[in-house]
Design a protein around this motif. Structure first.
Motif, PDB file in Angstrom:
ATOM      1  N   ASP A 159       0.821  -1.205   0.000  1.00 24.44           N
ATOM      2  CA  ASP A 159       0.000   0.000   0.000  1.00 24.44           C
ATOM      3  C   ASP A 159       0.859   1.261   0.000  1.00 24.44           C
ATOM      4  OD1 ASP A 159      -2.339  -1.408  -0.134  1.00 24.44           O
ATOM      5  OD2 ASP A 159      -2.771  -1.312   2.014  1.00 24.44           O
ATOM      6  N   ALA A 160       1.979   1.231   0.697  1.00 22.18           N
ATOM      7  CA  ALA A 160       2.865   2.395   0.688  1.00 22.18           C
ATOM      8  C   ALA A 160       3.353   2.685  -0.723  1.00 22.18           C
ATOM      9  CB  ALA A 160       4.059   2.156   1.619  1.00 22.18           C
ATOM     10  N   VAL A 161       3.721   1.655  -1.444  1.00 21.11           N
ATOM     11  CA  VAL A 161       4.194   1.816  -2.820  1.00 21.11           C
ATOM     12  C   VAL A 161       3.069   2.311  -3.726  1.00 21.11           C
ATOM     13  CG1 VAL A 161       4.954   0.509  -4.848  1.00 21.11           C
ATOM     14  CG2 VAL A 161       6.073   0.162  -2.638  1.00 21.11           C
ATOM     15  N   ALA A 162       1.877   1.789  -3.533  1.00 25.53           N
ATOM     16  CA  ALA A 162       0.760   2.133  -4.416  1.00 25.53           C
ATOM     17  C   ALA A 162       0.164   3.489  -4.126  1.00 25.53           C
ATOM     18  CB  ALA A 162      -0.328   1.056  -4.316  1.00 25.53           C
ATOM     19  N   TRP A 163       0.199   3.936  -2.872  1.00 27.04           N
ATOM     20  CA  TRP A 163      -0.547   5.122  -2.461  1.00 27.04           C
ATOM     21  C   TRP A 163       0.305   6.367  -2.262  1.00 27.04           C
ATOM     22  CZ3 TRP A 163      -3.896   2.562   1.966  1.00 27.04           C
ATOM     23  CH2 TRP A 163      -4.814   1.695   1.378  1.00 27.04           C
ATOM     24  N   ARG A 164       1.605   6.233  -2.085  1.00 24.64           N
ATOM     25  CA  ARG A 164       2.405   7.394  -1.666  1.00 24.64           C
ATOM     26  C   ARG A 164       2.342   8.543  -2.673  1.00 24.64           C
ATOM     27  NH1 ARG A 164       4.760  11.390  -0.857  1.00 24.64           N
ATOM     28  NH2 ARG A 164       6.364  11.825   0.715  1.00 24.64           N
ATOM     29  N   ALA A 165       2.501   8.259  -3.949  1.00 24.16           N
ATOM     30  CA  ALA A 165       2.495   9.340  -4.942  1.00 24.16           C
ATOM     31  C   ALA A 165       1.144  10.033  -4.996  1.00 24.16           C
ATOM     32  CB  ALA A 165       2.871   8.795  -6.315  1.00 24.16           C
ATOM     33  N   ARG A 166       0.060   9.300  -4.765  1.00 23.19           N
ATOM     34  CA  ARG A 166      -1.275   9.896  -4.813  1.00 23.19           C
ATOM     35  C   ARG A 166      -1.465  10.915  -3.704  1.00 23.19           C
ATOM     36  NH1 ARG A 166      -4.959  12.360  -5.417  1.00 23.19           N
ATOM     37  NH2 ARG A 166      -6.999  11.911  -6.370  1.00 23.19           N
ATOM     38  N   HIS A 167      -0.666  10.842  -2.643  1.00 18.91           N
ATOM     39  CA  HIS A 167      -0.768  11.754  -1.509  1.00 18.91           C
ATOM     40  C   HIS A 167       0.224  12.922  -1.585  1.00 18.91           C
ATOM     41  CE1 HIS A 167      -3.000   8.324   0.095  1.00 18.91           C
ATOM     42  NE2 HIS A 167      -3.464   9.104   1.038  1.00 18.91           N
ATOM     43  N   ASP A 168       1.061  12.962  -2.614  1.00 15.36           N
ATOM     44  CA  ASP A 168       2.135  13.963  -2.668  1.00 15.36           C
ATOM     45  C   ASP A 168       1.625  15.387  -2.511  1.00 15.36           C
ATOM     46  OD1 ASP A 168       4.119  12.119  -2.901  1.00 15.36           O
ATOM     47  OD2 ASP A 168       4.526  12.452  -5.026  1.00 15.36           O
TER      48      ASP A 168
ATOM     49  N   ILE B 293      10.047  13.973   0.061  1.00 16.77           N
ATOM     50  CA  ILE B 293      10.813  12.751  -0.176  1.00 16.77           C
ATOM     51  C   ILE B 293      10.093  11.579   0.485  1.00 16.77           C
ATOM     52  CG2 ILE B 293      13.014  11.587   0.160  1.00 16.77           C
ATOM     53  CD1 ILE B 293      14.371  14.271   0.288  1.00 16.77           C
ATOM     54  N   PRO B 294       9.681  10.572  -0.276  1.00 20.72           N
ATOM     55  CA  PRO B 294       9.048   9.403   0.344  1.00 20.72           C
ATOM     56  C   PRO B 294      10.056   8.633   1.200  1.00 20.72           C
ATOM     57  CG  PRO B 294       8.517   9.538  -1.999  1.00 20.72           C
ATOM     58  CD  PRO B 294       9.623  10.521  -1.751  1.00 20.72           C
ATOM     59  N   VAL B 295       9.831   8.640   2.505  1.00 19.22           N
ATOM     60  CA  VAL B 295      10.733   7.957   3.428  1.00 19.22           C
ATOM     61  C   VAL B 295       9.932   7.047   4.347  1.00 19.22           C
ATOM     62  CG1 VAL B 295      12.501   9.762   3.404  1.00 19.22           C
ATOM     63  CG2 VAL B 295      10.646   9.878   5.096  1.00 19.22           C
ATOM     64  N   VAL B 296      10.629   6.145   4.992  1.00 21.79           N
ATOM     65  CA  VAL B 296      10.048   5.231   5.966  1.00 21.79           C
ATOM     66  C   VAL B 296      10.786   5.425   7.282  1.00 21.79           C
ATOM     67  CG1 VAL B 296      11.599   3.397   5.163  1.00 21.79           C
ATOM     68  CG2 VAL B 296       9.600   2.805   6.507  1.00 21.79           C
ATOM     69  N   GLN B 297      10.056   5.342   8.395  1.00 18.12           N
ATOM     70  CA  GLN B 297      10.672   5.397   9.714  1.00 18.12           C
ATOM     71  C   GLN B 297      11.161   4.004  10.078  1.00 18.12           C
ATOM     72  OE1 GLN B 297       7.950   7.104  12.538  1.00 18.12           O
ATOM     73  NE2 GLN B 297       7.930   9.108  11.544  1.00 18.12           N
ATOM     74  N   LEU B 298      12.435   3.901  10.369  1.00 17.05           N
ATOM     75  CA  LEU B 298      13.069   2.600  10.539  1.00 17.05           C
ATOM     76  C   LEU B 298      12.879   2.029  11.937  1.00 17.05           C
ATOM     77  CD1 LEU B 298      16.484   3.179   8.743  1.00 17.05           C
ATOM     78  CD2 LEU B 298      14.340   2.341   7.779  1.00 17.05           C
TER      79      LEU B 298
ATOM     80  N   GLY C  99      13.351  -1.810  -1.731  1.00 15.05           N
ATOM     81  CA  GLY C  99      13.975  -2.364  -2.921  1.00 15.05           C
ATOM     82  C   GLY C  99      13.137  -2.238  -4.163  1.00 15.05           C
ATOM     83  N   ARG C 100      12.220  -1.271  -4.184  1.00 14.11           N
ATOM     84  CA  ARG C 100      11.403  -1.042  -5.375  1.00 14.11           C
ATOM     85  C   ARG C 100      10.912   0.392  -5.363  1.00 14.11           C
ATOM     86  NH1 ARG C 100       5.630  -3.879  -3.801  1.00 14.11           N
ATOM     87  NH2 ARG C 100       6.087  -4.241  -1.594  1.00 14.11           N
ATOM     88  N   GLU C 101      10.657   0.920  -6.528  1.00  9.45           N
ATOM     89  CA  GLU C 101      10.200   2.292  -6.671  1.00  9.45           C
ATOM     90  C   GLU C 101       8.709   2.387  -6.359  1.00  9.45           C
ATOM     91  OE1 GLU C 101      12.168   4.893  -7.229  1.00  9.45           O
ATOM     92  OE2 GLU C 101      13.869   3.499  -7.244  1.00  9.45           O
ATOM     93  N   ILE C 102       8.295   3.556  -5.881  1.00 10.35           N
ATOM     94  CA  ILE C 102       6.868   3.766  -5.666  1.00 10.35           C
ATOM     95  C   ILE C 102       6.169   3.924  -7.011  1.00 10.35           C
ATOM     96  CG2 ILE C 102       7.293   4.844  -3.429  1.00 10.35           C
ATOM     97  CD1 ILE C 102       6.644   7.523  -4.693  1.00 10.35           C
ATOM     98  N   ASP C 103       4.887   3.573  -7.041  1.00 12.65           N
ATOM     99  CA  ASP C 103       4.127   3.688  -8.281  1.00 12.65           C
ATOM    100  C   ASP C 103       3.991   5.158  -8.663  1.00 12.65           C
ATOM    101  OD1 ASP C 103       3.852   0.974  -8.129  1.00 12.65           O
ATOM    102  OD2 ASP C 103       1.753   1.006  -7.479  1.00 12.65           O
ATOM    103  N   PRO C 104       4.276   5.502  -9.908  1.00 12.12           N
ATOM    104  CA  PRO C 104       4.163   6.903 -10.324  1.00 12.12           C
ATOM    105  C   PRO C 104       2.710   7.302 -10.519  1.00 12.12           C
ATOM    106  CG  PRO C 104       4.733   5.543 -12.200  1.00 12.12           C
ATOM    107  CD  PRO C 104       4.738   4.625 -11.001  1.00 12.12           C
ATOM    108  N   PRO C 105       2.441   8.606 -10.496  1.00 14.64           N
ATOM    109  CA  PRO C 105       1.068   9.061 -10.803  1.00 14.64           C
ATOM    110  C   PRO C 105       0.687   8.672 -12.221  1.00 14.64           C
ATOM    111  CG  PRO C 105       2.401  10.833  -9.857  1.00 14.64           C
ATOM    112  CD  PRO C 105       3.342   9.727 -10.179  1.00 14.64           C
ATOM    113  N   SER C 106      -0.592   8.447 -12.452  1.00 13.78           N
ATOM    114  CA  SER C 106      -1.061   8.133 -13.787  1.00 13.78           C
ATOM    115  C   SER C 106      -0.843   9.325 -14.705  1.00 13.78           C
ATOM    116  CB  SER C 106      -2.538   7.750 -13.763  1.00 13.78           C
ATOM    117  OG  SER C 106      -3.002   7.482 -15.057  1.00 13.78           O
TER     118      SER C 106
END
Length: 363
Positions: free
Chosen positions: A87-96, A163-168, A190-197
């Motif tokens: 969900d983080a990968v799929a949703w992060r760009a939509r919230h930018d 910057i899309p980051v995660v708290q470790l 280890g993967r890029e976030i999904d870009p906006p459509s």
């Protein structure tokens, strides 16, 4: 159009939120179904899942964090949420855009002279070495370039928005304390976030609508916007409207829902449940009257932990020296007090690894 009264909405909410019956779902599946758990207080998601799952082991959630299958990120409403990696990968760009606007809403004056594209590039350059950083640390490394902005504004804008980051970990692990250290979300997973459509469609927004209704419906479009903080979802709702069914609440407002989602009989008994601070069962709506009285609405944003009795907020709770202390907000029947005490003892045992089962209920 069918009218759903407050009790019907309450029971639907409890069912969707896994609070009507304990669920046999795994911790990962529960986090996914709930669209994440609000987690600015790192230990609260453990109580949230304990209240919802039949056999919840807190070590399982810690393991998911360490294995990078769930992550702590700024997302809905610019608050820290514990969500699945997918969900983080799929949703992060939509919230930018929303994340930027919410940070600017607090620091607009401090950031008035800052080119956000330039700040993003500079922040990514610093983070390219792979070293985790706190907000103050990255801000101090860039403060010479934007001395008038101040480190707090720079840090918030970089790590809560640009910057899309995660708290470790160990931040967010069971019974462990740790300061906030941030790494690039793409590097951590280890993967890029999904870009906006790029074609004007909004598949991420459409999926957010479906997922929200599965976990929170029936709900109004205003409820949806309050939950995620996104203003641009009317088009997504319109795109999938043929998939949805509609109801009215007692005030005449349209409620949207998935056709096959559970809507239990309003007379279904609701067990006592202890909720953590900032639980989305309350914060996930604009109109929270389905679960909390208006006179107590402020509790939901003040970080008070609450107790549900017959599906509604009826008390607050704290922990003091191993004992769960319950403070009722209204008179409780003898049967209700007994059930609250029973659940309180179970919670005390959970929080103390069985070393305490003490509970007190104020008059």
């Amino acid at each position: 159009m069918t009218v759903l009264d407050a009790r019907a909405l309450n029971r639907a909410t409890l069912a969707r939120q896994l609070l009507l019956d304990h669920s046999d779902a795994t911790a990962l599946d529960a986090v996914s179904h709930l669209c994440g758990l609000q987690a600015q207080e790192p230990q609260e998601p453990f109580v949230g899942l304990w209240s919802r799952l039949r056999a919840f082991d807190p070590a399982a959630l810690s393991e998911l964090l360490v294995e990078r299958r769930v992550v702590r990120v700024h997302l809905m409403r610019r608050t820290v949420h514990l969500v699945t990696a997918d969900d983080a990968v799929a949703w992060r760009a939509r919230h930018d855009a929303m994340l930027r606007q919410r940070v600017l809403g607090v620091y607009r004056d401090e950031l008035a002279g800052v080119d956000l594209a330039e700040l993003t590039a500079a922040g990514l350059e610093v983070m390219a070495d792979g070293e985790p950083r706190s907000m103050p640390e990255i801000a101090r490394e860039l403060a010479d370039r934007w001395p008038d902005a101040g480190t707090r504004a720079l840090g918030e804008m970089l790590f809560a928005a640009l910057i899309p980051v995660v708290q470790l970990p160990p931040r967010g692990l069971w019974r462990q304390k740790g300061g906030v250290r941030n790494a690039l979300l793409s590097s951590w997973l280890g993967r890029e976030i999904d870009p906006p459509s790029a074609n004007g469609a909004d598949p991420a927004g459409e999926e957010l609508v479906r997922r929200y209704l599965a976990a929170f419906g029936p709900a109004t479009s205003t409820d949806l916007r309050t939950w995620c903080g996104l203003a641009g979802l009317p088009r997504a709702v319109a795109a999938i409207r043929e998939e949805l069914v509609s109801f009215r609440d007692e005030r005449g407002r349209e409620l949207l829902d998935l056709p096959d989602a559970p809507r239990p009989d309003p007379g279904t008994p609701a067990p006592v449940r202890f909720l953590p601070a900032f639980d989305n069962a309350i914060l996930g709506y604009h109109d929270r009257s389905r679960i909390i009285d208006d006179e107590h609405r402020g509790l939901s944003v003040a970080g008070e932990r609450v107790v549900l009795v017959d599906g509604r907020v009826a008390a607050t709770w704290t922990v003091d020296d191993g004992a769960v202390k319950v403070s009722p907000l209204r008179a409780l029947s003898r049967a209700d007090r007994t059930e609250v005490a029973d659940q309180g003892r179970e919670l005390a045992a959970f929080l103390s690894d069985g070393e305490s089962d003490r509970v007190t209920i104020a008059a």
